[in-house]
Motif scaffolding. Structure first.
Motif, PDB file in Angstrom:
ATOM      1  N   GLY A  32      -4.783   4.275   4.030  1.00 31.41           N
ATOM      2  CA  GLY A  32      -5.246   3.070   3.149  1.00 31.41           C
ATOM      3  C   GLY A  32      -4.886   3.202   1.846  1.00 31.41           C
ATOM      4  O   GLY A  32      -3.896   2.767   1.343  1.00 31.41           O
ATOM      5  N   ARG A  42       8.737  10.750   4.123  1.00 27.95           N
ATOM      6  CA  ARG A  42       7.599  10.140   3.458  1.00 27.95           C
ATOM      7  C   ARG A  42       7.980   8.811   2.703  1.00 27.95           C
ATOM      8  O   ARG A  42       8.367   7.823   3.442  1.00 27.95           O
ATOM      9  CB  ARG A  42       6.776  11.289   2.444  1.00 27.95           C
ATOM     10  CG  ARG A  42       5.234  10.995   2.497  1.00 27.95           C
ATOM     11  CD  ARG A  42       4.451  11.899   1.548  1.00 27.95           C
ATOM     12  NE  ARG A  42       3.706  11.149   0.621  1.00 27.95           N
ATOM     13  CZ  ARG A  42       2.488  10.631   0.790  1.00 27.95           C
ATOM     14  NH1 ARG A  42       1.709  10.894   1.989  1.00 27.95           N
ATOM     15  NH2 ARG A  42       1.822  10.203  -0.172  1.00 27.95           N
ATOM     16  N   ALA A  75       8.948   1.488  -2.097  1.00 31.52           N
ATOM     17  CA  ALA A  75       8.961   1.170  -3.611  1.00 31.52           C
ATOM     18  C   ALA A  75       8.760  -0.482  -3.750  1.00 31.52           C
ATOM     19  O   ALA A  75       8.262  -1.088  -4.464  1.00 31.52           O
ATOM     20  CB  ALA A  75      10.320   1.395  -4.044  1.00 31.52           C
ATOM     21  N   ASP A  91       2.450  -4.742  -8.394  1.00 28.18           N
ATOM     22  CA  ASP A  91       2.604  -4.915  -9.663  1.00 28.18           C
ATOM     23  C   ASP A  91       2.446  -6.285 -10.038  1.00 28.18           C
ATOM     24  O   ASP A  91       1.816  -6.868 -11.155  1.00 28.18           O
ATOM     25  CB  ASP A  91       3.860  -4.387 -10.499  1.00 28.18           C
ATOM     26  CG  ASP A  91       3.923  -2.773 -10.359  1.00 28.18           C
ATOM     27  OD1 ASP A  91       2.944  -2.220 -10.294  1.00 28.18           O
ATOM     28  OD2 ASP A  91       4.913  -2.387 -10.502  1.00 28.18           O
ATOM     29  N   ARG A 132      -1.514  -7.827  -8.272  1.00 28.16           N
ATOM     30  CA  ARG A 132      -2.883  -7.030  -8.441  1.00 28.16           C
ATOM     31  C   ARG A 132      -3.434  -8.168  -9.415  1.00 28.16           C
ATOM     32  O   ARG A 132      -4.778  -8.275  -9.555  1.00 28.16           O
ATOM     33  CB  ARG A 132      -2.733  -5.682  -9.092  1.00 28.16           C
ATOM     34  CG  ARG A 132      -2.698  -4.654  -7.860  1.00 28.16           C
ATOM     35  CD  ARG A 132      -2.395  -3.119  -7.890  1.00 28.16           C
ATOM     36  NE  ARG A 132      -2.572  -2.349  -6.951  1.00 28.16           N
ATOM     37  CZ  ARG A 132      -1.854  -1.217  -6.754  1.00 28.16           C
ATOM     38  NH1 ARG A 132      -1.207  -0.673  -7.862  1.00 28.16           N
ATOM     39  NH2 ARG A 132      -1.913  -0.652  -5.566  1.00 28.16           N
ATOM     40  N   THR A 167       3.215  -1.702 -14.541  1.00 29.76           N
ATOM     41  CA  THR A 167       2.464  -1.164 -13.574  1.00 29.76           C
ATOM     42  C   THR A 167       0.983  -0.953 -14.141  1.00 29.76           C
ATOM     43  O   THR A 167      -0.141  -1.075 -13.308  1.00 29.76           O
ATOM     44  CB  THR A 167       3.084   0.166 -13.042  1.00 29.76           C
ATOM     45  OG1 THR A 167       4.383  -0.351 -12.630  1.00 29.76           O
ATOM     46  CG2 THR A 167       2.363   0.762 -11.717  1.00 29.76           C
ATOM     47  N   GLY A 176      -5.579  -1.860  -3.571  1.00 30.00           N
ATOM     48  CA  GLY A 176      -5.964  -0.550  -4.035  1.00 30.00           C
ATOM     49  C   GLY A 176      -7.283  -0.696  -4.598  1.00 30.00           C
ATOM     50  O   GLY A 176      -7.884  -1.459  -5.515  1.00 30.00           O
ATOM     51  N   LEU A 211      -6.090   6.087 -11.052  1.00 26.35           N
ATOM     52  CA  LEU A 211      -4.869   6.998 -11.052  1.00 26.35           C
ATOM     53  C   LEU A 211      -3.738   6.351 -11.121  1.00 26.35           C
ATOM     54  O   LEU A 211      -2.850   6.986 -11.740  1.00 26.35           O
ATOM     55  CB  LEU A 211      -4.981   7.119  -9.218  1.00 26.35           C
ATOM     56  CG  LEU A 211      -3.850   8.094  -8.600  1.00 26.35           C
ATOM     57  CD1 LEU A 211      -4.788   8.553  -7.327  1.00 26.35           C
ATOM     58  CD2 LEU A 211      -2.786   7.553  -8.040  1.00 26.35           C
TER      59      LEU A 211
END
Ligand code: CAA
Ligand code: FAD
Length: 384
Positions: A135, A181, A237, A244, A247, A318, A369, A376
């Motif tokens: 998550g 990853r 990415a 960005d 949100r 961001t 998020g 963060l």
């Protein structure tokens, strides 16, 4: 030198959009909001009304047969729908979320294949990043995509997918190179009719009960090779760059909910009498109303600034997008709780919309998020 006096006002176009969407929201969405919540049903009236008026995906550019509205107009649409129905506001918001990866990174052919159907309202599109065990740590995802001849074959499960079962298209992030990853994740577009695509059961939620949230399963789900979004390895990415841009749309949902609750509360305390006078005459409540409005206005300004910064590609986009979502959702939670308080016992009942708005507001601190993740993201941008 001339200094523009228009720097901090919306354009006439933006004001016209607000007027049109507010009218539609109040007349065609608000009357169904309580029933949608009570029966936990999809807001089909909202989808139809938004689509008929061309508001279901205003952000799609003209070259893909869309309205080509800018990011500020898009957040205004979402905000005004959320002011009357949080669940319904996820129709325009998730259409932007699902399509943004394509707008940012897909081939021209793929964009032409998918985006006009979103622009016309014939189809909707969802965004599938999260998994049960991935998550906040989205890069820990396990869903796999493997090349097979000209095709890609997907296996795995995404969870919490908004509008799953309603959307025709799904932008899905999956692992193509497990050793890398984040850099081994790719983005794909899956259609609901693709073989091996299965929609799971509906989550039972605290709020936004009209917005379907479901798992989606990929069982040897085979899609054509050209449905990859950008190059292999760029999917994470692209997924982050999308956030960005989106949100701020969740920030817009949050301020819409907060404004809706404040408007109801103001109307109520001007009518309700106790101790021989209107509640609005008590200074203790006047100060609450002032604080609520002040916080909404601060958050709204940051949301519009972040939306515009993302669209311009500003270096601090961001940070701003995370800050806007975080502030607006914290404000929405505080303001909606206070709105319930201002209505007293009535606020706690389903006879008034503020308890629904309070329940709906909570999700804005969690999705796209959590607000811990926003902090963060902000801190990383500030300290890098
Ligand atoms: N723009 C472009 N690329 C970016 C980026 C950005 N903003 N952020 C990261 N990347 C890319 C970069 O290539 C980066 O590598 P480099 O730093 O080496 O360049 C790569 O991604 C990996 O980034 P991180 O090292 O920062 O990755 P991480 O594993 O530490 O995770 C995170 C970062 C911020 C915690 C991220 O996992 C995250 O945002 N988590 C929250 C998940 C989330 O928001 N989910 C939303 C689901 S959608 C939803 O909820 C729907 C709804 O509302 C309706
Ligand atoms: P966890 O990551 O398990 O977090 C639990 C708690 O730990 C949180 O408080 C979190 O902030 C905290 N935490 C975690 N890591 C850290 C850290 N490093 N530092 C400090 N605190 C931390 N996803 C999609 O992909 N598409 C969708 O359409 C979508 N829609 C959603 C709709 C709803 C209604 C919901 C509930 C979720 C949706 N999501 C969607 C998923 C959503 O983005 C995730 O729920 C969210 O990112 C949090 O992940 P998690 O639930 O696994 O919580």
């Amino acid at each position: 030198t001339a200094i523009s006096t228009d720097l901090f006002t919306l354009t006439e176009d933006h004001r016209a959009v607000r007027e049109a969407i507010r009218d539609l929201a109040e007349h065609e969405i608000a009357p169904h909001a309580a029933d949608v919540d009570e029966r936990e049903r999809y807001p089909i009236e909202a989808q139809k009304a938004l689509t008929a008026a061309g508001f279901q995906a205003v952000h799609i550019p003209e070259e893909y047969e869309g309205a080509g509205a800018d990011a500020v107009a898009t957040v205004i649409v979402i905000e005004e729908v959320a002011r009357v129905c949080g669940s319904s506001s996820l129709i325009p918001a998730v259409n932007k979320l699902g399509s943004m990866p394509l707008l940012l990174s897909a081939s021209e052919e793929l964009k032409q294949q998918v985006l006009p159907s979103i622009a016309s309202g014939e189809a909707m599109i969802s965004y599938a990043l999260s998994e049960r065990e991935a998550g906040s740590d989205a890069a820990a995802m396990r869903t796999r995509a493997v090349r097979d001849g000209d095709d890609w074959v997907l296996n795995g499960t995404k969870c919490w997918i908004t509008n799953a079962g309603v959307s025709s298209w799904y932008t899905v992030m999956a692992v193509t190179d497990p050793d890398k990853r984040a850099k081994g994740i790719s983005a794909f577009v899956v259609h609901a009719d693709d073989p091996g695509f299965v929609v799971g059961s509906k989550e039972r939620k605290l709020g936004i009960k009209g917005s379907p949230t479901r798992e989606i399963h990929f069982e040897n789900c085979r899609i054509p090779g050209d449905r990859i979004v950008g190059e292999p390895g760029t999917g994470f990415a692209t997924a982050m760059a999308t956030l960005d841009h989106t949100r701020p749309t969740i920030g817009a949902q949050a301020i819409g909910l907060a404004q809706g609750a404040l408007d109801v509360a103001i109307g109520y305390i001007k009518e309700r009498r106790q101790f021989g006078r209107h509640l609005a005459e008590f200074q203790g409540l006047q100060f609450m109303v002032a604080d609520m409005a002040m916080q909404i206005d601060a958050a709204r300004t940051l949301v519009y600034q972040a939306a515009a910064a993302a669209e311009r590609g500003d270096a601090n986009k961001t940070y701003l997008s995370a800050a806007a979502k975080c502030l607006a959702s914290d404000v929405a939670m505080k303001v909606t709780v206070d709105a319930v308080q201002l209505l007293g016992g009535a606020g706690y009942t389903r006879d008034f919309p503020v308890e629904r708005m309070m329940r709906d507001a909570k999700i804005t601190q969690i999705y796209e998020g959590t607000n811990q993740v926003q902090r963060l993201v902000m801190a990383r941008a500030l300290l890098k």
